[in-house]
Design a protein around this motif. Sequence first.
Motif, PDB file in Angstrom:
ATOM      1  N   SER A   1      58.504  56.716  53.688  1.00 27.94           N
ATOM      2  CA  SER A   1      57.254  56.095  54.109  1.00 27.94           C
ATOM      3  C   SER A   1      56.599  55.305  52.983  1.00 27.94           C
ATOM      4  N   PHE A   2      57.101  55.386  51.750  1.00 27.18           N
ATOM      5  CA  PHE A   2      56.515  54.639  50.642  1.00 27.18           C
ATOM      6  C   PHE A   2      56.979  53.186  50.692  1.00 27.18           C
ATOM      7  N   LYS A   3      56.014  52.284  50.498  1.00 27.12           N
ATOM      8  CA  LYS A   3      56.333  50.850  50.455  1.00 27.12           C
ATOM      9  C   LYS A   3      55.858  50.274  49.129  1.00 27.12           C
ATOM     10  N   ARG A   4      56.667  49.401  48.579  1.00 24.88           N
ATOM     11  CA  ARG A   4      56.344  48.806  47.277  1.00 24.88           C
ATOM     12  C   ARG A   4      55.330  47.679  47.473  1.00 24.88           C
ATOM     13  N   ARG A   5      54.213  47.782  46.775  1.00 24.88           N
ATOM     14  CA  ARG A   5      53.140  46.801  46.879  1.00 24.88           C
ATOM     15  C   ARG A   5      52.606  46.473  45.488  1.00 24.88           C
ATOM     16  N   PHE A   6      52.038  45.246  45.378  1.00 31.64           N
ATOM     17  CA  PHE A   6      51.446  44.815  44.113  1.00 31.64           C
ATOM     18  C   PHE A   6      49.950  45.113  44.162  1.00 31.64           C
ATOM     19  N   PHE A   7      49.478  45.928  43.193  1.00 32.53           N
ATOM     20  CA  PHE A   7      48.084  46.370  43.181  1.00 32.53           C
ATOM     21  C   PHE A   7      47.297  45.620  42.120  1.00 32.53           C
ATOM     22  N   HIS A   8      46.054  45.261  42.469  1.00 34.67           N
ATOM     23  CA  HIS A   8      45.181  44.535  41.553  1.00 34.67           C
ATOM     24  C   HIS A   8      43.811  45.194  41.560  1.00 34.67           C
ATOM     25  N   LEU A   9      43.387  45.725  40.396  1.00 37.46           N
ATOM     26  CA  LEU A   9      42.088  46.354  40.241  1.00 37.46           C
ATOM     27  C   LEU A   9      41.073  45.286  39.858  1.00 37.46           C
ATOM     28  N   ILE A  10      39.984  45.135  40.646  1.00 36.21           N
ATOM     29  CA  ILE A  10      39.025  44.063  40.416  1.00 36.21           C
ATOM     30  C   ILE A  10      37.610  44.613  40.529  1.00 36.21           C
ATOM     31  N   GLN A  11      36.707  44.082  39.644  1.00 39.11           N
ATOM     32  CA  GLN A  11      35.297  44.465  39.700  1.00 39.11           C
ATOM     33  C   GLN A  11      34.526  43.419  40.495  1.00 39.11           C
ATOM     34  N   LEU A  12      33.702  43.906  41.450  1.00 33.07           N
ATOM     35  CA  LEU A  12      32.921  42.995  42.280  1.00 33.07           C
ATOM     36  C   LEU A  12      31.598  42.626  41.609  1.00 33.07           C
ATOM     37  N   GLY A  13      30.845  41.752  42.262  1.00 35.08           N
ATOM     38  CA  GLY A  13      29.599  41.267  41.694  1.00 35.08           C
ATOM     39  C   GLY A  13      28.554  42.351  41.516  1.00 35.08           C
ATOM     40  N   ASP A  14      28.559  43.395  42.385  1.00 33.47           N
ATOM     41  CA  ASP A  14      27.545  44.455  42.258  1.00 33.47           C
ATOM     42  C   ASP A  14      27.972  45.548  41.288  1.00 33.47           C
ATOM     43  N   GLY A  15      29.095  45.307  40.570  1.00 30.92           N
ATOM     44  CA  GLY A  15      29.546  46.276  39.585  1.00 30.92           C
ATOM     45  C   GLY A  15      30.527  47.291  40.113  1.00 30.92           C
TER      46      GLY A  15
ATOM     47  N   TYR B   1      34.084  48.617  42.088  1.00 27.50           N
ATOM     48  CA  TYR B   1      35.488  48.240  41.922  1.00 27.50           C
ATOM     49  C   TYR B   1      36.232  48.403  43.229  1.00 27.50           C
ATOM     50  N   ASN B   2      37.184  47.462  43.454  1.00 26.83           N
ATOM     51  CA  ASN B   2      38.118  47.551  44.562  1.00 26.83           C
ATOM     52  C   ASN B   2      39.537  47.547  44.023  1.00 26.83           C
ATOM     53  N   LEU B   3      40.413  48.303  44.683  1.00 31.27           N
ATOM     54  CA  LEU B   3      41.832  48.288  44.351  1.00 31.27           C
ATOM     55  C   LEU B   3      42.549  47.599  45.506  1.00 31.27           C
ATOM     56  N   ASN B   4      42.849  46.284  45.336  1.00 31.06           N
ATOM     57  CA  ASN B   4      43.486  45.500  46.389  1.00 31.06           C
ATOM     58  C   ASN B   4      45.002  45.583  46.256  1.00 31.06           C
ATOM     59  N   PHE B   5      45.730  45.481  47.379  1.00 36.85           N
ATOM     60  CA  PHE B   5      47.191  45.441  47.286  1.00 36.85           C
ATOM     61  C   PHE B   5      47.745  44.308  48.149  1.00 36.85           C
ATOM     62  N   TYR B   6      48.879  43.763  47.644  1.00 35.51           N
ATOM     63  CA  TYR B   6      49.501  42.577  48.229  1.00 35.51           C
ATOM     64  C   TYR B   6      50.992  42.842  48.400  1.00 35.51           C
TER      65      TYR B   6
END
Length: 1390
Positions: free
Chosen positions: A207-221, A223-228
């Motif tokens: 069930s594991f899928k390989r994805r590219f993760f990007h840790l980003i800080q938003l304007g209100d301080g 954080y989101n961990l987005n994956f592509y």
Amino acid sequence: MGCTTSVVLFKGIRTVFERNCGYICKQQGENNALEYTAFSLPDEDSGILIHSSLAKPKLIEPIDYENVIVQRKTQILNDALREMLLFPYDDFQTALLKRQSRYIHSTVPENAEKEAQSLFVTECIKTYNSDWHVVNYKYEDYSAEFRQLPNKVTKPEKLPVHLYEVDEEADKDEDAASLGSQKGGITKQGWLYKGNMNSAISVTMRSFKRRFFHLIQLGDGSYNLNFYKDEKISKEPKGSIFLDSCMGVVQNNKVRRFAFELKMQDKSSYLLAADSELEMEEWINTLNKILQLNFEAAMQEKRNGESHEDDEQSKMESSSSSFDSYYPEITKSTREAEIKLKSESRVKLFALDPDAQKLDFSGIEPEVKPFEEKFGKKILVKCNDLSFNLQSCIAENEEGPTTNVEPFFVTLSLFDIKINRKISADFHVDLNHHSVRHMISSAPQQMMNGSGDGSHRIQDTYETMLQYPKQGIFSVTCPHPDIFLVARIEKVLQGSITHCAEPYMKSSDSAKVAQKVLKNAKQACQRLGQYRMPFAWAARTLFKDASGMLDKNARFSPLFRQDSNKLSNEDMLKLLADFRKPEKMAKLPVILGNLDVTIDNVSPDFPNYVNSSYIPMKQFENSTKTLITFEIEEFVPCIPKHTQPFTIYNNHLYVYPKHLKYDSQKSFAKARNIAICIEFKDSDEEDSLPLKCIYGRPGGPIFTRSAFAAVLHHHQNPEFYDEIKIELPTQLHEKHHLLFTFYHVSCDNSSKGSTKKKDVVETQVGYSWLPLIKDGRVVTNDQHIPVSANLPSGYLSYQEVGVGKHSGPEIKWVDGGKQLLKISTHLVSTVYTQDQHLHNFFQYCQKTESGARALGTELVKYLKSLHAMEGHVMIAFLPTVLNQLFRVLTRATQEEVAVNVTRVIIHIVAQCHEEGLDSYLRSYVKYAYKAEPYVASEYKTVHEELTKSMTTILKPSADFLTSNKLLKYSWFFFEVLIKSMAQHLIENSKVKLLRNQRFSASFHHAVETVVNMLMPHITQKYRDNPEASKNANHSLAAFIKRCFTFMDRGFVFKQINNYISCFAPGDPKTLFEFKFEFLRVVCNHEHYIPLNLPMPFGKGRVQRYQDLQLDYSLTDEFCKNHFLVGLLLREVGNALQEFREVRQIAISVLKNLMIKHSFDDRYASRVHQARIATMYLPLFGLLIENVQRINVKDVSPFPINPSSNSAKDDGLNLPTANQLVTPQKTVNTLDNNLPKDLFGVISGIASPYTTSTPNINCVRNADSRGSLISTDSGNSLPERHSDKSNSLDKNQQSSTLGSSVVRYDKLDQAEIKSLLMCFLHILRSMSEDALFTYWNKATKSELMDFFTITEVCLHQFQYMGKRYIARTGMMHARLQQLSSLDNSLTFNHM
């Protein structure tokens, strides 16, 4: 809320400075002097409670309310708000409501009341004819909680959107953070494996899928961990993990190596895995670092806000003072205009309270409706067509439609194979073509015509409309898939079933066969047209499931030939049991034909139908073209839960001939094709005619004098399945009986003999009869009776008196007098009962004029036997039985009779509750109960006799099972008392008398006695029998509340005192709940305000209300003059010294009552609210006594764990009573930092967070009032005591805390806010004169405590900004989760 507080502070601040400048300046020195004597207790002792004494608080005797009203009549009438002091004259009244019915006219026959001789029948008819007797309370809508007020303010519109500085600053910070995050925020990206999951247990390697993760800080301080899917992060991400909702990151190698788990607030989690251990650790460290930063940022923001305080404060002060000095008049007028505008445009303060906006339906009583007919699942059955394969044109010229070649008759009924019985009456249908119907000659007229004995309610115009029914409505109380609609098909008698059915079972060319059958059918119809024979049957299911969903797709089974040996209902049930077994049904012989019957649901507004007595509904069109639908009687199971009180007149007897054993008879030469004729007679004289009360078949008259059962060809022991329905006369007597006449029917129409010999169709071959009344009751169920060969006059008088001896006429018995005939009867009547005990009771009451001349012992015997009455009978005749019992109660001359009557009523009430049918009792009390006319010399009143009987049953020596039932269901008895009192006052014109003259002294004594007898049960049985105690407590409260409407109000006050005296400080929580539930109910009286008499009680003439000597503390005089509010405030004050749950209950009662005042449209004006506020001014003193427990200025989003707090409350260590502890002076209090801190808070510049929460200490109660010694007031102990002695309540002993109990633990945030809401409501409502009067008369310490409370209001209700709200919500959820983990840190003090 903050604005209200600010206005109060601005108004009062000058008074503070003018009077207290010297006092403020000398505080610092006194504080230093106190420091060396003060010490701190350990945290675990911070909730210490000192009990100097657990004595009961002193009871305050209430005023003599009625005398005060008379003595101060002039003062009250001259009061501009006199409506707040007097009860309205039209407070209650009795009314007669027209009984609503679904019928065009009454179901009771016109002469029924005249004909009725039996007491039971008479009382039943009265019940069905009587209208509803109700007592209306004009202001009853105001007698419940605020949520049920008639014109309660709807949820206010959203407040206008304002832009606050704190939010503007947050927006600026977010913009700056947005720019900074792009430069120096924490970022990380890389490939990870994402588990497809919400629970780690279900995740597998695949069930594991390989994805590219990007840790980003938003304007209100945040954080989101987005994956592509790939490294192109400029595209829209496939998904995001919001780290604001993340509670922690931990390693998890259960499913995959190098995996870690993100635990979220909603208890879900994300499982990610790296390619190596190093990458995994880097991700875990980075994510945990972000979580830590978020946590610290939220906590820092909580402590932030003091950096600019001094500069802003000084600017504000200088600008304010300079403006005031140059433009004093403009400033004053502007402020006044602004305050006036704000006060007029604001919504009600309590409308913004969260508790006032909560939906709470717990206190709403169920709507009570009058008794009405109730039905089960209704099914509309439409009979469309019956056609056989054997058809022809029956006209001699062969012109006309092709139809069945002979008439057939269909009977529909319902069978339930689960309970193995027939559950409906028969529905007879004639689907023949009109040309086929004419084949049958009309029946003998003497059997049809005559006096309309049974057709008294059927108009002649309906006769033709009712002749050929095609639609019927069946009702099923307990639907389930094993209920069948069965159709039995009959034809005109011809011969054996097998012989007659044979032509219909062949599928060959039928033209010649049809002509032959037609010829024979015509002869049979001419000769034997009134006789029927069984022919075929069919069945179909009705329901898909037990919910009552109709199985509309089901069709009738094939038409099975009727087996002459399996005719009975018992045989039919056996056949239906095999209905779903194809292998068994395939063996049954089938007749080729089709029965077209459809079923459907019945809409509520279904028109043009008649009930089972043929009484038309209101939606009825009187036209010959109208298609009438017939309601078919349901045979409801005789169990209480499916029974309902009868509301209409119905008096049907169903007769079922079952079997005749004639194979051994020697009296008649021929007796094979036996027909039974059933008649209902009221005389056994030779020339008497049978009554015309038997329901006819389709095509004939509505009522006939006789009915025939179907005939079996060549059977000497025939079985029958016919149902004969009889409309019984209203009054039955000993001569009413069923007469069965047996005929041998000659089916052979042979012309072999002499043509001159008369063709004899029928020959009498016996008689049998069944008297309908036995021991005063209708005979039902299976009966075996003998058959006689003759029928002499006076045959009913025949009686065996010994072996071979008899009295009465000579009767020739067939087969030696053996019981050859088996019949069954089924009574469906609402005026006759089958219960022997109920019948005997009414019969004895009739003999002794309803108990007036009854022998006590005899009547008690019949009353005790009513305990054995069947449950379903009790429910069915509920109003009639209860009416009679109350009648006996008022006419009883001995206490034993009255007590036994009450015991029977208790038994009935308990049975109804146990079956879940208490709604019928509520309907009875509200609509059906009517007190007997009061004649002082002859009868007594129900309310007095019932009260005395209840007292006897509640005695300790009485039967505890009965007393427990009385407690548990006491609401019924108190409601009857209330209605009886109301009807007594109005019907005897006593409502015009003075209150203390309305009821006898003996009744006053009885009420007081029953209250005193009830209290030990409430206070002592709450553990063993909690439900009974709780119900009794609530019922007593409702009774006491309603007594205010009828009785001497001073007397009712005394009963409340009697109640309160049974409770004491330190009682278990349950008893506190009982006490405050009682106070809640009583204080919700619709005229609670007049009961408290909000008017001056000073001596001399008072010119203006503002000149009054207002009470700001709970003096004895206040509690006496304003009894209910004084009692409530005293009890709330005492409860504040108890543990958390008790405090919350007490505060809730007080707050909800004040909310009710606020929303009550009778007191909507400002002057009304100001007058009400004067009643609650002593709340100021109560709050000041507890000021240090309220003085919590840190509005922490993390309340103390309730479980740990309650543990402290319940397990308090008590130090020795003579230990003297001087409170430690706290830092940064209002008095020594007033100019700086107070104006800062008002202006909104000062920090909302202070460090002023004091160490909590305990002191010995040295105050004469038993009041709390503030640890935050700045006074030394001796001075404090001195101040108190000269305070507002000088020379008066306050009764706030009668138990001398002092607590020093802080109140909960919710408790504080509720108390402060009450405080602010009083401030906002009270007049300015009253407020200034308070400030002028208060001592220095009281004044400073008052402003401490006001300052706390600012802190508690201050708007903290959007960011704070969002952060605290997140932090609260995180801390809750952390506290639930083992070995985790807890954050108790931030």
